[in-house]
Motif scaffolding. Structure first.
Motif, short mmCIF file in Angstrom:
data_model
loop_
_atom_site.label_atom_id
_atom_site.label_comp_id
_atom_site.label_asym_id
_atom_site.label_seq_id
_atom_site.Cartn_x
_atom_site.Cartn_y
_atom_site.Cartn_z
N GLN A 185 0.83 -1.20 0.00
CA GLN A 185 0.00 0.00 0.00
C GLN A 185 0.87 1.26 0.00
N TYR A 186 1.95 1.23 0.77
CA TYR A 186 2.86 2.37 0.81
C TYR A 186 3.50 2.62 -0.55
N VAL A 187 3.93 1.56 -1.22
CA VAL A 187 4.54 1.71 -2.54
C VAL A 187 3.52 2.26 -3.52
N LEU A 188 2.30 1.79 -3.46
CA LEU A 188 1.25 2.29 -4.36
C LEU A 188 0.95 3.77 -4.07
N ASP A 189 0.85 4.14 -2.80
CA ASP A 189 0.59 5.53 -2.44
C ASP A 189 1.74 6.44 -2.88
N THR A 190 2.98 5.95 -2.74
CA THR A 190 4.14 6.73 -3.17
C THR A 190 4.12 6.94 -4.68
N TYR A 191 3.78 5.89 -5.42
CA TYR A 191 3.70 5.99 -6.87
C TYR A 191 2.63 7.00 -7.29
N ARG A 192 1.46 6.92 -6.65
CA ARG A 192 0.37 7.86 -6.98
C ARG A 192 0.77 9.29 -6.66
N ALA A 193 1.42 9.49 -5.52
CA ALA A 193 1.84 10.83 -5.14
C ALA A 193 2.85 11.38 -6.14
N ARG A 194 3.76 10.55 -6.59
CA ARG A 194 4.76 11.00 -7.55
C ARG A 194 4.09 11.35 -8.89
N GLN A 195 3.11 10.57 -9.31
CA GLN A 195 2.40 10.83 -10.57
C GLN A 195 1.61 12.14 -10.50
N LEU A 196 1.08 12.46 -9.31
CA LEU A 196 0.28 13.67 -9.15
C LEU A 196 1.12 14.88 -8.72
N GLY A 197 2.41 14.67 -8.48
CA GLY A 197 3.27 15.77 -8.06
C GLY A 197 3.07 16.19 -6.62
N GLU A 198 2.57 15.30 -5.80
CA GLU A 198 2.34 15.57 -4.37
C GLU A 198 3.50 15.02 -3.55
N PRO A 199 3.64 15.46 -2.31
CA PRO A 199 4.70 14.90 -1.46
C PRO A 199 4.39 13.44 -1.11
N ALA A 200 5.44 12.66 -0.94
CA ALA A 200 5.27 11.25 -0.61
C ALA A 200 4.74 11.09 0.80
N PRO A 201 3.92 10.07 1.05
CA PRO A 201 3.41 9.83 2.41
C PRO A 201 4.53 9.32 3.31
N PRO A 202 4.37 9.45 4.62
CA PRO A 202 5.41 8.93 5.52
C PRO A 202 5.45 7.41 5.45
N ALA A 203 6.61 6.84 5.64
CA ALA A 203 6.77 5.39 5.62
C ALA A 203 6.04 4.77 6.81
N PRO A 204 5.59 3.53 6.66
CA PRO A 204 4.90 2.87 7.77
C PRO A 204 5.81 2.74 8.99
N GLY A 205 5.28 3.05 10.16
CA GLY A 205 6.03 2.91 11.40
C GLY A 205 6.86 4.11 11.78
N VAL A 206 6.83 5.18 10.99
CA VAL A 206 7.66 6.35 11.28
C VAL A 206 7.20 7.04 12.57
N HIS A 207 5.92 7.10 12.78
CA HIS A 207 5.37 7.86 13.91
C HIS A 207 4.92 6.96 15.07
N ASP A 208 5.32 5.70 15.08
CA ASP A 208 4.85 4.77 16.11
C ASP A 208 5.25 5.21 17.51
N ARG A 209 6.50 5.60 17.69
CA ARG A 209 6.94 6.02 19.03
C ARG A 209 6.16 7.24 19.51
N ARG A 210 5.94 8.18 18.63
CA ARG A 210 5.22 9.39 18.99
C ARG A 210 3.78 9.06 19.40
N VAL A 211 3.16 8.14 18.69
CA VAL A 211 1.78 7.75 18.99
C VAL A 211 1.71 7.04 20.34
N VAL A 212 2.63 6.12 20.59
CA VAL A 212 2.62 5.39 21.87
C VAL A 212 2.90 6.35 23.03
#
Length: 71
Positions: free
Chosen positions: A6-33
């Motif tokens: 899903q992350y790879v698909l979202d990154t591909y879509r963002a690149r095609q639309l010229g939008e910033p890439a979404p954060p990678a899975p697990g990047v904000h886990d510590r902050r959330v906990v």
């Protein structure tokens, strides 16, 4: 579909639309906990309960005292 796919698909879509890439899975886990733990401690203090050591106190009420080692 896995999280990685899903992350790879979202990154591909963002690149095609010229939008910033979404954060990678697990990047904000510590902050959330950390935020969840802080919120839980805050709610305990507001409810006038001890914010730390609640599990140990509950287990101490239910479990019989174990053998204590003497020096």
């Amino acid at each position: 579909m896995s999280v990685t796919q899903q992350y790879v698909l979202d990154t591909y879509r963002a690149r095609q639309l010229g939008e910033p890439a979404p954060p990678a899975p697990g990047v904000h886990d510590r902050r959330v906990v950390r935020a969840w733990r802080d919120r839980r401690a805050f709610r305990a203090v507001v409810a006038e309960r001890p914010a730390r050591g609640r599990l140990r106190l509950a287990l101490g009420r239910w479990l019989p005292p174990g053998p204590r080692s003497t020096p």
